[in-house]
Write an enzyme that holds these catalytic residues in place. Sequence first.
Site, PDB file in Angstrom:
ATOM      1  N   LYS A  85     -10.347  -2.839  11.991  1.00 47.12           N
ATOM      2  CA  LYS A  85      -9.005  -2.282  12.967  1.00 47.12           C
ATOM      3  C   LYS A  85      -9.151  -3.024  14.182  1.00 47.12           C
ATOM      4  O   LYS A  85      -8.017  -3.386  14.607  1.00 47.12           O
ATOM      5  CB  LYS A  85      -8.996  -0.957  13.103  1.00 47.12           C
ATOM      6  CG  LYS A  85      -8.752  -0.124  11.809  1.00 47.12           C
ATOM      7  CD  LYS A  85      -7.162  -0.421  11.250  1.00 47.12           C
ATOM      8  CE  LYS A  85      -6.836   0.290  10.037  1.00 47.12           C
ATOM      9  NZ  LYS A  85      -5.521  -0.415   9.346  1.00 47.12           N
ATOM     10  N   GLY A 117      -0.112   5.237  -1.245  1.00 47.92           N
ATOM     11  CA  GLY A 117      -1.035   5.845  -0.310  1.00 47.92           C
ATOM     12  C   GLY A 117      -0.465   7.020   0.245  1.00 47.92           C
ATOM     13  O   GLY A 117       0.588   7.662   0.187  1.00 47.92           O
ATOM     14  N   GLN A 118      -1.306   7.747   1.251  1.00 47.60           N
ATOM     15  CA  GLN A 118      -0.962   9.017   1.865  1.00 47.60           C
ATOM     16  C   GLN A 118       0.250   8.773   2.713  1.00 47.60           C
ATOM     17  O   GLN A 118       1.192   9.588   2.718  1.00 47.60           O
ATOM     18  CB  GLN A 118      -2.177   9.546   2.864  1.00 47.60           C
ATOM     19  CG  GLN A 118      -1.929  11.031   3.224  1.00 47.60           C
ATOM     20  CD  GLN A 118      -2.773  11.101   4.443  1.00 47.60           C
ATOM     21  OE1 GLN A 118      -3.581  10.388   5.099  1.00 47.60           O
ATOM     22  NE2 GLN A 118      -2.420  12.413   5.020  1.00 47.60           N
ATOM     23  N   ASP A 153       2.106  -1.766  -4.335  1.00 49.98           N
ATOM     24  CA  ASP A 153       0.790  -1.244  -4.396  1.00 49.98           C
ATOM     25  C   ASP A 153       0.187  -2.027  -5.759  1.00 49.98           C
ATOM     26  O   ASP A 153       0.613  -2.655  -6.376  1.00 49.98           O
ATOM     27  CB  ASP A 153       0.610   0.280  -4.619  1.00 49.98           C
ATOM     28  CG  ASP A 153      -0.603   0.972  -4.036  1.00 49.98           C
ATOM     29  OD1 ASP A 153      -1.763   0.248  -4.294  1.00 49.98           O
ATOM     30  OD2 ASP A 153      -0.444   1.669  -2.798  1.00 49.98           O
ATOM     31  N   GLY A 172       0.846  -1.100  -0.080  1.00 48.27           N
ATOM     32  CA  GLY A 172       0.129   0.062   0.087  1.00 48.27           C
ATOM     33  C   GLY A 172       0.894   1.212   0.024  1.00 48.27           C
ATOM     34  O   GLY A 172       0.411   2.211   0.587  1.00 48.27           O
ATOM     35  N   ASP A 231      -1.288  -7.129  -5.234  1.00 49.71           N
ATOM     36  CA  ASP A 231      -2.497  -7.315  -4.472  1.00 49.71           C
ATOM     37  C   ASP A 231      -2.718  -8.076  -3.074  1.00 49.71           C
ATOM     38  O   ASP A 231      -2.262  -9.261  -3.423  1.00 49.71           O
ATOM     39  CB  ASP A 231      -3.706  -7.772  -5.420  1.00 49.71           C
ATOM     40  CG  ASP A 231      -5.167  -7.931  -5.074  1.00 49.71           C
ATOM     41  OD1 ASP A 231      -5.192  -7.466  -3.433  1.00 49.71           O
ATOM     42  OD2 ASP A 231      -5.901  -8.110  -5.776  1.00 49.71           O
ATOM     43  N   TYR A 269     -14.711   0.150   9.013  1.00 49.81           N
ATOM     44  CA  TYR A 269     -13.431   0.269   8.978  1.00 49.81           C
ATOM     45  C   TYR A 269     -12.726  -0.013  10.537  1.00 49.81           C
ATOM     46  O   TYR A 269     -11.864  -0.632  10.652  1.00 49.81           O
ATOM     47  CB  TYR A 269     -13.161   1.889   8.472  1.00 49.81           C
ATOM     48  CG  TYR A 269     -11.667   2.223   9.063  1.00 49.81           C
ATOM     49  CD1 TYR A 269     -10.403   1.661   8.217  1.00 49.81           C
ATOM     50  CD2 TYR A 269     -11.557   3.018   9.771  1.00 49.81           C
ATOM     51  CE1 TYR A 269      -9.406   2.312   8.227  1.00 49.81           C
ATOM     52  CE2 TYR A 269     -10.137   3.846   9.727  1.00 49.81           C
ATOM     53  CZ  TYR A 269      -9.168   3.264   9.228  1.00 49.81           C
ATOM     54  OH  TYR A 269      -7.825   3.890   9.430  1.00 49.81           O
TER      55      TYR A 269
HETATM   56  P1  NAD Z   1      -4.367   5.237   1.621  1.00 50.37           P
HETATM   57  O1  NAD Z   1      -5.943   4.853   1.394  1.00 50.37           O
HETATM   58  O2  NAD Z   1      -3.779   6.634   1.191  1.00 50.37           O
HETATM   59  O3  NAD Z   1      -3.583   4.183   0.894  1.00 50.37           O
HETATM   60  C1  NAD Z   1      -3.895   2.931   0.947  1.00 50.37           C
HETATM   61  C2  NAD Z   1      -3.145   2.192  -0.042  1.00 50.37           C
HETATM   62  O4  NAD Z   1      -3.403   0.729  -0.096  1.00 50.37           O
HETATM   63  C3  NAD Z   1      -3.596   3.023  -1.555  1.00 50.37           C
HETATM   64  O5  NAD Z   1      -2.397   3.345  -2.245  1.00 50.37           O
HETATM   65  C4  NAD Z   1      -4.187   1.548  -2.340  1.00 50.37           C
HETATM   66  O6  NAD Z   1      -3.977   1.786  -3.734  1.00 50.37           O
HETATM   67  C5  NAD Z   1      -3.558   0.403  -1.558  1.00 50.37           C
HETATM   68  N1  NAD Z   1      -4.342  -0.849  -1.580  1.00 50.37           N
HETATM   69  C6  NAD Z   1      -5.470  -1.114  -1.575  1.00 50.37           C
HETATM   70  N2  NAD Z   1      -6.030  -2.076  -1.613  1.00 50.37           N
HETATM   71  C7  NAD Z   1      -4.723  -2.781  -1.889  1.00 50.37           C
HETATM   72  C8  NAD Z   1      -4.620  -4.356  -1.995  1.00 50.37           C
HETATM   73  N3  NAD Z   1      -5.354  -5.119  -2.149  1.00 50.37           N
HETATM   74  N4  NAD Z   1      -3.223  -4.659  -2.230  1.00 50.37           N
HETATM   75  C9  NAD Z   1      -2.224  -3.692  -2.041  1.00 50.37           C
HETATM   76  N5  NAD Z   1      -2.402  -2.456  -1.858  1.00 50.37           N
HETATM   77  C10 NAD Z   1      -3.720  -2.051  -1.781  1.00 50.37           C
HETATM   78  O7  NAD Z   1      -4.246   4.887   3.226  1.00 50.37           O
HETATM   79  P2  NAD Z   1      -3.297   5.969   4.316  1.00 50.37           P
HETATM   80  O8  NAD Z   1      -3.996   6.780   4.715  1.00 50.37           O
HETATM   81  O9  NAD Z   1      -2.053   5.649   3.702  1.00 50.37           O
HETATM   82  O10 NAD Z   1      -3.111   4.647   5.602  1.00 50.37           O
HETATM   83  C11 NAD Z   1      -2.494   3.756   5.552  1.00 50.37           C
HETATM   84  C12 NAD Z   1      -2.640   2.942   6.940  1.00 50.37           C
HETATM   85  O11 NAD Z   1      -2.536   3.590   7.845  1.00 50.37           O
HETATM   86  C13 NAD Z   1      -3.957   2.302   6.706  1.00 50.37           C
HETATM   87  O12 NAD Z   1      -4.024   1.025   7.263  1.00 50.37           O
HETATM   88  C14 NAD Z   1      -4.807   3.384   7.546  1.00 50.37           C
HETATM   89  O13 NAD Z   1      -5.859   2.650   8.136  1.00 50.37           O
HETATM   90  C15 NAD Z   1      -4.027   3.607   8.655  1.00 50.37           C
HETATM   91  N6  NAD Z   1      -4.301   4.887   9.142  1.00 50.37           N
HETATM   92  C16 NAD Z   1      -4.239   6.047   8.512  1.00 50.37           C
HETATM   93  C17 NAD Z   1      -4.434   7.392   8.776  1.00 50.37           C
HETATM   94  C18 NAD Z   1      -4.535   8.510   8.122  1.00 50.37           C
HETATM   95  O14 NAD Z   1      -4.995   9.433   8.563  1.00 50.37           O
HETATM   96  N7  NAD Z   1      -3.941   8.422   6.993  1.00 50.37           N
HETATM   97  C19 NAD Z   1      -5.176   7.401  10.257  1.00 50.37           C
HETATM   98  C20 NAD Z   1      -5.050   6.060  10.809  1.00 50.37           C
HETATM   99  C21 NAD Z   1      -4.718   5.008  10.446  1.00 50.37           C
HETATM  100  C1  AKB Z   2      -9.763   8.038   8.828  1.00 44.73           C
HETATM  101  O1  AKB Z   2     -10.252   9.250   9.037  1.00 44.73           O
HETATM  102  O2  AKB Z   2     -10.570   7.159   8.279  1.00 44.73           O
HETATM  103  C2  AKB Z   2      -8.536   8.036   8.872  1.00 44.73           C
HETATM  104  C3  AKB Z   2      -8.262   7.398  10.381  1.00 44.73           C
HETATM  105  C4  AKB Z   2      -8.183   8.609  11.680  1.00 44.73           C
HETATM  106  O3  AKB Z   2      -8.011   6.100  10.708  1.00 44.73           O
HETATM  107  N1  AKB Z   2      -7.606   9.348   8.691  1.00 44.73           N
END
Ligand code: NAD
Ligand code: AKB
Length: 318
Positions: free
Chosen positions: A143, A11-12, A34, A8, A49, A139
């Site tokens: 988790k 992603g962000q 990814d 992944g 995947d 979600y």
């Molecule tokens: P995001 O949605 O920006 O990125 C997720 C990435 O996973 C994407 O690039 C997507 O293409 C990839 N993906 C989706 N399905 C897939 C698969 N089957 N195989 C491989 N890749 C796949 O998410 P993020 O914000 O970067 O978050 C990363 C992790 O951190 C997640 O577990 C999220 O729950 C956790 N998290 C994020 C935040 C936040 O604010 N960004 C907060 C709390 C927790």
């Molecule tokens: C969301 O808003 O879903 C994420 C998180 C806090 O897990 N940024």
Amino acid sequence: MDTILVIGAGGQIGTVLVQALQQKFGLSQVIASDLKASQSFTGIFEILDATKADDLMSLVRKYQVTQIYHLAAILSASGEANPVRTWELNMQTVLNVLEVARLENVNKVFIPSSIAVFGPSANPVHTSQQTYLDPTTVYGISKVAAENWMQYYHTKYNLDVRSIRYPGVISYQSMPGGGTTDYAVDIYHKAVQGQNYECFLSEDTRLPMIYMDDAIRATLELMDADAERITVRNSYNLAGLSFTPTEVAEAIQQFFPTFQTTYKPDFRQQIANSWPQSIDDSAARRDWGWKPAYDLPRMTEDMIHHLDHQYHADLTQV
Ligand code: NAD
Ligand code: AKB
């Protein structure tokens, strides 16, 4: 020498974490992966995947991976549009990562959790590490389940799996992907582009957030900590800062005095109402020395500085 697989990675968080890991371990030691290829990566990139256990296993064997950072998930707001698919993706990928890591003797695994594990029964102020977990989103449910699976794999198989309950992550480097906290990134982009902002949460909705620099540093510090110091094997609470939309708008007005925000709460308001306002992260501070560096004024200055540069550079290229 460690070889790191990031799942992944596009992603962000992944786009920024990959760079930090490349700096720490070297370009040739980090495999970004990814669903789709991305132009933005230098270094090794593989399509993966993570719902496909055999493909994951092949990749781990091909590169003799010693650490996995599993970031693929569907987040809170997007997840409500398709709960069954969200459950399947979030759970299947976690189970595949844990099982492949066990079978292939991967040394360390990082799987983030979220403040979304908390629900209405938890005290919303200074929410403690050990409290009720009754999330209202699919979600959040996924988790909580992932946290229990991590604890299980650690207890039963001694897998060194580590986790942080990230708050909403705020970044200038990458855009958020379908969460409830996304407004806190969008608002900066609008301000720097000289536009006003319509917020999808109400003005007084206080949520825990963290600046990307702090989130990445926390992740690396947790993964660096000696295993005997890790007393929490489901997921660590982590605090950065907490603010409301009004407060972030006021911080932005220090730089753009005419910037205005209006409020039109949508379905994400209910999700936000079920989450904590602030987090007690004393276990992370005690066990591996966590301390955030960014408060709201410092983060705002840094966000605006970088976004201003990005938008200005883009304009000169047109
Ligand atoms: P995001 O949605 O920006 O990125 C997720 C990435 O996973 C994407 O690039 C997507 O293409 C990839 N993906 C989706 N399905 C897939 C698969 N089957 N195989 C491989 N890749 C796949 O998410 P993020 O914000 O970067 O978050 C990363 C992790 O951190 C997640 O577990 C999220 O729950 C956790 N998290 C994020 C935040 C936040 O604010 N960004 C907060 C709390 C927790
Ligand atoms: C969301 O808003 O879903 C994420 C998180 C806090 O897990 N940024």
